[in-house]
Every structure is written in C-alpha cells, then in structure tokens.
Design an enzyme around this catalytic site. Structure first.
Site, PDB file in Angstrom:
ATOM      1  N   CYS A  28       0.840  -1.215   0.000  1.00 55.32           N
ATOM      2  CA  CYS A  28       0.000   0.000   0.000  1.00 55.32           C
ATOM      3  C   CYS A  28       0.871   1.259   0.000  1.00 55.32           C
ATOM      4  O   CYS A  28       0.534   2.260  -0.640  1.00 55.32           O
ATOM      5  CB  CYS A  28      -0.900   0.022   1.229  1.00 55.32           C
TER       6      CYS A  28
HETATM    7  C1  BEZ Z   1       0.585  -4.590   1.828  1.00 56.78           C
HETATM    8  O1  BEZ Z   1       0.065  -3.521   1.496  1.00 56.78           O
HETATM    9  O2  BEZ Z   1       1.772  -4.782   1.722  1.00 56.78           O
HETATM   10  C2  BEZ Z   1      -0.262  -5.717   2.316  1.00 56.78           C
HETATM   11  C3  BEZ Z   1      -1.418  -5.450   3.036  1.00 56.78           C
HETATM   12  C4  BEZ Z   1      -2.168  -6.501   3.519  1.00 56.78           C
HETATM   13  C5  BEZ Z   1      -1.760  -7.799   3.261  1.00 56.78           C
HETATM   14  C6  BEZ Z   1      -0.620  -8.055   2.508  1.00 56.78           C
HETATM   15  C7  BEZ Z   1       0.137  -6.994   2.048  1.00 56.78           C
END
Ligand code: BEZ
Length: 212
Positions: free
Chosen positions: A46
C-alpha cells in the site's frame, strides 16, 4: 449492501479523509473520478501504491480525473502513514485518503471480501464518469500492487470510447489504431472516420485513433 456493476450509479457518501470531511460527488464535480481501496495503513505494498498514485496525479489531472483513496484506519493513523509514504517514496501524497474506520464506504462499495480477509479491504478500483456512472471496476488481492500505467491507459480508452464510436483492442495505448464499433456498417464507418477504415474482416475494422 448491493453489488455494484458497470453502468450503475456510483453511490455517494460523505466521509472523513486525510483532507477533512469530503462529499464524494462534490469532490468529483463534473469530472471523472477514481476511487481505490487499500487493505491497511503502514503496510508495504500500500505504501508503494500510494506513493505511485501521488506521482501519477498529474496524469490523472490531465484527464480530468480526481483521485480518492481509502483505508480502514483512522485519520490520525493516515496522517502518520502519509509522512512515511512521502519519506520512503520520495513524493507528496496530494489527494484524500478516506479514514473508513466504521467500514461505511467499504461496505457501500463492497470492498471487503470476507473469503479473502474478514476485516481488511481488497484492492478495489472504481472509475466513475462525469455522469456518476461506474465505468470500470478492478479487484486485486492484498498481495498484488496495482499498475498505475494500466489505470491511466484504461482511462484513455474509457474517455475515447465515451465520445467516439470505437473500441480499443488488446494492449491498446493512446495514439494506436482502434476498432470500429461492431454496430456501425463499414460504409457508414468510412463516412464517419475520415482518416480511413481498414477492413480485415467484416467484423474487424481498424481506424486511426480519432483523437491522435
Ligand atoms: C501490503 O500492502 O503490503 C499488504 C497489506 C495486507 C496484506 C498483505 C500486504
């Protein structure tokens, strides 16, 4: 919560965001909009997505598209996370992120897919036209970051096909040949598309991008 499908009216909402309380329709005005959800604050993928989104803001603005992101954490958390995004992605997050702690907008847009994760949103994308109708929906799992070049490419296609009787072929990019809409007979197409119509099959007619 009803499933949102292409052509439906995008549900309106008023929500707390990293830029204060905003009403979605007022924020969009008469232009296009892109609403995209993120599973959670302080997560690695994210963080890269929001940094990339910030760097693409100019591309969206050129196309009259307003950006709004969403994460199910609160505004105070967003404010801290934005500092990290700016620092690590070498950018400035310059669009609102909805603080959807009560899941109001996530539920409205069906962004939580319980068989993927009970509480976090998946990576949804909704592109909304000036008529407030949903023009495109994408859903990615948390483990896969989105491709912002693709989002810009698809907006080029949506905006072109909204105004011209054409469709865009696989992997099309702005400026490349487009397909004449199947509903237009070839003789009529030759009158409409003065740059020329190439008939490969009666149902497969190409013409130069009318906007290029
Ligand atoms: C991420 O944004 O890296 C992420 C968020 C939730 C689960 C897996 C990855």
């Amino acid at each position: 919560m009803a499933t949102i499908r292409l052509g439906d009216t995008a549900p309106d909402f008023t929500a707390e965001t990293s830029q204060g309380t905003l009403n979605f329709y007022d924020y969009l005005g008469d232009g296009w909009g892109i609403l995209f959800s993120h599973p959670a604050d302080f997560t690695p993928v994210c963080t890269t997505e929001l940094g990339t989104a910030a760097k693409f803001k100019g591309e969206f603005e050129k196309r009259n598209v307003k950006m709004m992101a969403l994460s199910v954490d609160g505004a105070a958390s967003h404010a801290e996370w934005i500092k990290d995004i700016n620092e690590t992605q070498n950018t400035v997050v310059n669009f609102p992120i909805i603080a959807d702690e009560d899941r109001k907008v996530s539920d409205l847009y069906d962004m939580i897919h319980p068989n993927a994760d009970d509480t976090l949103t998946v990576r949804s994308v909704f592109i909304v036209g000036p008529d407030k109708k949903v023009k495109l929906i994408l859903t990615y799992p948390a483990s896969t970051g989105r491709n912002f070049y693709e989002l810009v490419r698809v907006i080029d296609s949506l905006q072109l096909t909204a105004h011209h009787k054409v469709a865009t072929p696989a992997n099309w990019e702005h400026g490349e040949k487009v397909v004449v809409s199947p509903s237009i007979p070839t003789e009529e197409a030759k009158e409409i598309f003065t740059k020329g119509v190439e008939e490969i099959k009666p149902y497969l007619r190409l013409t130069p991008d009318p906007t290029a």
